[in-house]
Design a protein around this motif. Structure first.
Motif, short mmCIF file in Angstrom:
data_model
loop_
_atom_site.label_atom_id
_atom_site.label_comp_id
_atom_site.label_asym_id
_atom_site.label_seq_id
_atom_site.Cartn_x
_atom_site.Cartn_y
_atom_site.Cartn_z
N ASP A 51 5.95 -6.55 -19.16
CA ASP A 51 5.49 -6.33 -18.23
C ASP A 51 6.27 -6.93 -16.83
O ASP A 51 6.44 -6.29 -15.87
N CYS A 55 8.02 -4.71 -13.88
CA CYS A 55 7.94 -4.92 -12.71
C CYS A 55 9.06 -5.32 -11.90
O CYS A 55 9.34 -4.63 -10.59
N VAL A 137 7.31 -7.51 -7.12
CA VAL A 137 7.16 -7.94 -8.40
C VAL A 137 5.82 -8.72 -8.31
O VAL A 137 4.89 -8.37 -9.58
N CYS A 140 2.92 -5.89 -8.34
CA CYS A 140 2.93 -5.13 -9.63
C CYS A 140 2.37 -5.99 -10.58
O CYS A 140 1.38 -5.37 -11.36
N LEU A 141 2.67 -7.15 -10.86
CA LEU A 141 1.94 -8.01 -11.79
C LEU A 141 0.39 -8.15 -11.49
O LEU A 141 -0.41 -8.28 -12.44
N LYS A 144 -1.50 -5.41 -12.59
CA LYS A 144 -1.42 -5.07 -14.15
C LYS A 144 -2.42 -6.18 -14.64
O LYS A 144 -2.69 -6.24 -15.78
#
Length: 152
Positions: A51, A55, A137, A140-141, A144
């Motif tokens: 992941d 990202c 980044v 994005c994380l 998730k």
């Protein structure tokens, strides 16, 4: 210089360049540190690493670059070194009677000094990523399900 000495000198130079460049791929930049929340515990470390890489790709596709511009600073350092070397060489050359040769020698030596000092600073100095890259980044994380504690 004899052909044998010239070949040996060239071989040593090529070896030094190869050693310098071969060390670059091993230098990885900082990465996000994930807080061990429920999501991280449920997916595991391997999935989290995938992941993170996903990202990173999202950030690059968005136009954010990981680097902090250090390579550009290395090039700038070389140019500044060339200018300072040219000025110093011209003064030294004027004293010795040939400012043109002095300026040329000073410019070359200043350029080389600036380039190498900039490269070593880039390779072994701070490797903080670009803030826009970090932001993309991190977001994005978070989307998730991860919690980013920082970068290291």
């Amino acid at each position: 210089m004899t052909n044998a000495a010239h070949s040996q000198s060239r071989g040593v130079s090529l070896l030094c360049v190869w050693l310098l460049l071969s060390g670059l791929p091993g230098c990885s930049g900082p990465k996000p540190i994930l807080y061990p929340n429920g999501h991280l515990k449920s997916v595991g470390e391997e999935a989290a690493e995938r992941d993170i890489e996903d990202c990173r790709e999202v950030a690059e596709q968005a136009g954010a670059e990981e680097g902090s511009g250090a390579a550009g600073r290395a090039a700038g350092s070389a140019v500044i070194g060339a200018g300072a070397g040219a000025a110093g060489g011209a003064v030294g050359g004027a004293i010795a009677g040939d400012p043109g040769i002095g300026a040329a020698v000073g410019a070359v030596s200043g350029f080389v000094w600036g380039l190498f000092s900039g490269l070593f600073s880039w390779m072994f100095g701070s490797s903080a990523p670009n803030q826009a890259y970090v932001n993309v980044v991190n977001r994005c994380l978070v989307e998730k399900g991860y919690e980013v504690s920082g970068w290291q």
